[in-house]
Structures are given as C-alpha cells and as structure tokens.
Design a protein around this motif. Structure first.
Motif, PDB file in Angstrom:
ATOM      1  N   TYR A  68      15.511 -36.745 -53.029  1.00 55.08           N
ATOM      2  CA  TYR A  68      15.251 -36.131 -51.734  1.00 55.08           C
ATOM      3  C   TYR A  68      15.793 -36.998 -50.613  1.00 55.08           C
ATOM      4  O   TYR A  68      15.600 -38.216 -50.606  1.00 55.08           O
ATOM      5  N   CYS A  69      16.410 -36.351 -49.665  1.00 51.51           N
ATOM      6  CA  CYS A  69      16.840 -37.003 -48.447  1.00 51.51           C
ATOM      7  C   CYS A  69      15.708 -36.909 -47.424  1.00 51.51           C
ATOM      8  O   CYS A  69      14.933 -35.936 -47.430  1.00 51.51           O
ATOM      9  N   ALA A  70      15.608 -37.902 -46.562  1.00 49.93           N
ATOM     10  CA  ALA A  70      14.558 -37.889 -45.548  1.00 49.93           C
ATOM     11  C   ALA A  70      15.042 -38.578 -44.278  1.00 49.93           C
ATOM     12  O   ALA A  70      15.979 -39.390 -44.320  1.00 49.93           O
ATOM     13  N   VAL A  71      14.390 -38.232 -43.192  1.00 54.88           N
ATOM     14  CA  VAL A  71      14.707 -38.799 -41.883  1.00 54.88           C
ATOM     15  C   VAL A  71      13.447 -39.399 -41.288  1.00 54.88           C
ATOM     16  O   VAL A  71      12.350 -38.835 -41.430  1.00 54.88           O
ATOM     17  N   GLY A  72      13.588 -40.526 -40.608  1.00 53.81           N
ATOM     18  CA  GLY A  72      12.446 -41.152 -39.968  1.00 53.81           C
ATOM     19  C   GLY A  72      12.876 -41.888 -38.713  1.00 53.81           C
ATOM     20  O   GLY A  72      14.049 -41.889 -38.355  1.00 53.81           O
ATOM     21  N   THR A  73      11.918 -42.537 -38.089  1.00 57.22           N
ATOM     22  CA  THR A  73      12.204 -43.199 -36.821  1.00 57.22           C
ATOM     23  C   THR A  73      12.730 -44.606 -36.981  1.00 57.22           C
ATOM     24  O   THR A  73      13.367 -45.135 -36.078  1.00 57.22           O
ATOM     25  N   SER A  74      12.479 -45.227 -38.131  1.00 58.98           N
ATOM     26  CA  SER A  74      13.040 -46.554 -38.380  1.00 58.98           C
ATOM     27  C   SER A  74      13.289 -46.725 -39.874  1.00 58.98           C
ATOM     28  O   SER A  74      12.604 -46.107 -40.688  1.00 58.98           O
ATOM     29  N   GLY A  75      14.259 -47.559 -40.188  1.00 53.85           N
ATOM     30  CA  GLY A  75      14.603 -47.738 -41.588  1.00 53.85           C
ATOM     31  C   GLY A  75      13.455 -48.320 -42.397  1.00 53.85           C
ATOM     32  O   GLY A  75      13.154 -47.842 -43.495  1.00 53.85           O
ATOM     33  N   ARG A  76      12.797 -49.322 -41.857  1.00 56.04           N
ATOM     34  CA  ARG A  76      11.713 -49.976 -42.597  1.00 56.04           C
ATOM     35  C   ARG A  76      10.542 -49.013 -42.802  1.00 56.04           C
ATOM     36  O   ARG A  76       9.987 -48.915 -43.892  1.00 56.04           O
ATOM     37  N   ARG A  77      10.184 -48.308 -41.743  1.00 53.95           N
ATOM     38  CA  ARG A  77       9.076 -47.358 -41.837  1.00 53.95           C
ATOM     39  C   ARG A  77       9.418 -46.248 -42.840  1.00 53.95           C
ATOM     40  O   ARG A  77       8.582 -45.843 -43.653  1.00 53.95           O
ATOM     41  N   LEU A  78      10.653 -45.768 -42.775  1.00 55.16           N
ATOM     42  CA  LEU A  78      11.071 -44.720 -43.694  1.00 55.16           C
ATOM     43  C   LEU A  78      11.027 -45.224 -45.127  1.00 55.16           C
ATOM     44  O   LEU A  78      10.526 -44.539 -46.021  1.00 55.16           O
ATOM     45  N   PHE A  79      11.532 -46.424 -45.362  1.00 61.92           N
ATOM     46  CA  PHE A  79      11.549 -46.987 -46.711  1.00 61.92           C
ATOM     47  C   PHE A  79      10.130 -47.124 -47.265  1.00 61.92           C
ATOM     48  O   PHE A  79       9.906 -47.005 -48.469  1.00 61.92           O
ATOM     49  N   ASN A  80       9.172 -47.347 -46.377  1.00 54.25           N
ATOM     50  CA  ASN A  80       7.774 -47.477 -46.790  1.00 54.25           C
ATOM     51  C   ASN A  80       7.045 -46.142 -46.853  1.00 54.25           C
ATOM     52  O   ASN A  80       5.815 -46.107 -46.973  1.00 54.25           O
ATOM     53  N   GLY A  81       7.804 -45.056 -46.733  1.00 55.64           N
ATOM     54  CA  GLY A  81       7.213 -43.727 -46.918  1.00 55.64           C
ATOM     55  C   GLY A  81       6.994 -42.930 -45.660  1.00 55.64           C
ATOM     56  O   GLY A  81       6.470 -41.812 -45.716  1.00 55.64           O
ATOM     57  N   GLY A 135      14.475 -33.117 -47.167  1.00 57.43           N
ATOM     58  CA  GLY A 135      15.366 -32.111 -47.706  1.00 57.43           C
ATOM     59  C   GLY A 135      14.715 -31.417 -48.889  1.00 57.43           C
ATOM     60  O   GLY A 135      13.582 -31.742 -49.269  1.00 57.43           O
ATOM     61  N   GLN A 136      15.428 -30.470 -49.469  1.00 54.97           N
ATOM     62  CA  GLN A 136      14.903 -29.696 -50.588  1.00 54.97           C
ATOM     63  C   GLN A 136      15.059 -30.413 -51.920  1.00 54.97           C
ATOM     64  O   GLN A 136      14.385 -30.066 -52.898  1.00 54.97           O
ATOM     65  N   GLY A 137      15.933 -31.383 -51.976  1.00 57.95           N
ATOM     66  CA  GLY A 137      16.107 -32.143 -53.201  1.00 57.95           C
ATOM     67  C   GLY A 137      17.314 -31.708 -54.013  1.00 57.95           C
ATOM     68  O   GLY A 137      17.727 -30.547 -53.953  1.00 57.95           O
ATOM     69  N   THR A 138      17.852 -32.643 -54.776  1.00 60.71           N
ATOM     70  CA  THR A 138      18.961 -32.352 -55.680  1.00 60.71           C
ATOM     71  C   THR A 138      18.691 -33.074 -56.996  1.00 60.71           C
ATOM     72  O   THR A 138      18.240 -34.225 -57.010  1.00 60.71           O
TER      73      THR A 138
END
Length: 123
Positions: A95-108, A114-117
């Motif tokens: 799954y692809c995802a978008v967040g406000t910061s790389g570290r925060r995104l990496f931590n969930g 996205g829908q997933g592949t």
C-alpha cells in the motif's frame, strides 16, 4: 482528498526485482511525505519505507534494508519502491500512503491510503 494509485506489482521468482509506483492526485502538495506499507495474509500491516517531501530523508524497515529503495519525483507526485533480491516472505499487498512527515508516516501516521497492489514472490 488525495487519491493514490499503485502499480507495478506482480509475480516474481525469489531473487528477482520489481518496481512499484504510486501516483498521487487531488489535493496533493509537494510537502507531502510518501511511503509504502505491506500486509501479508494473516499478519498486521507493517511499514516498509517512507520518504520526506524533499526526498532528503528516507526510512526503511530493517527487513528490507539493502534490498529495497524508496524514491520520489515531486514533479510527478509519484513515489517509487525499487525491490531487489526479493524473498518469498516479501509476498504481501503493498500500500502507498501519504503523510505530513516522513518519520511520522514511517511510524504509521498516514493520512491517505492507496488501494494496494499484490506482490507475490515464488520460491
């Protein structure tokens, strides 16, 4: 709203390579961090890699370090995941995802998904 469309999944033999792509559209911003997660059957979703909006900071899970590389093209609002030396245990929906910061995104801390592949690695 942000829409994320993944592509590039498929079936590959162990030791092979795949490159996943994820294109963002809608209310996107070049300040978005982007990343990849995966979920194998019967397991929880786990973080794979994330990249800051500038591309200067990247984060990779220990299980994929040295094999997977995340990169980003802000002009195309697209994030990539180059996967080399694939193993059967890498089999999962990615799954692809978008967040406000790389570290925060990496931590969930994802704001959009996205829908997933599907990625399947045969022995």
């Amino acid at each position: 709203q942000v829409q994320l469309v993944e592509s590039g999944g498929g079936l590959v033999q162990a030791g092979g390579s795949l490159r996943l792509s994820c294109a963002a559209s809608g209310r996107t911003s070049s300040s978005n961090a982007m990343g990849w997660f995966r979920q194998a059957p019967g397991k929880e979703r786990e973080s794979v890699a994330a990249i800051s909006w500038s591309g200067t900071s990247t984060y990779h899970a220990d299980s994929v370090k040295g094999r997977f590389t995340i990169s980003k093209d802000n002009a195309k609002n697209t994030v990539y995941l180059q996967m080399n030396s694939l193993k059967p245990e890498d089999t999962a929906v990615y799954y692809c995802a978008v967040g406000t910061s790389g570290r925060r995104l990496f931590n969930g801390g994802a704001d959009y998904w996205g829908q997933g592949t599907q990625v399947t690695v045969s022995p």
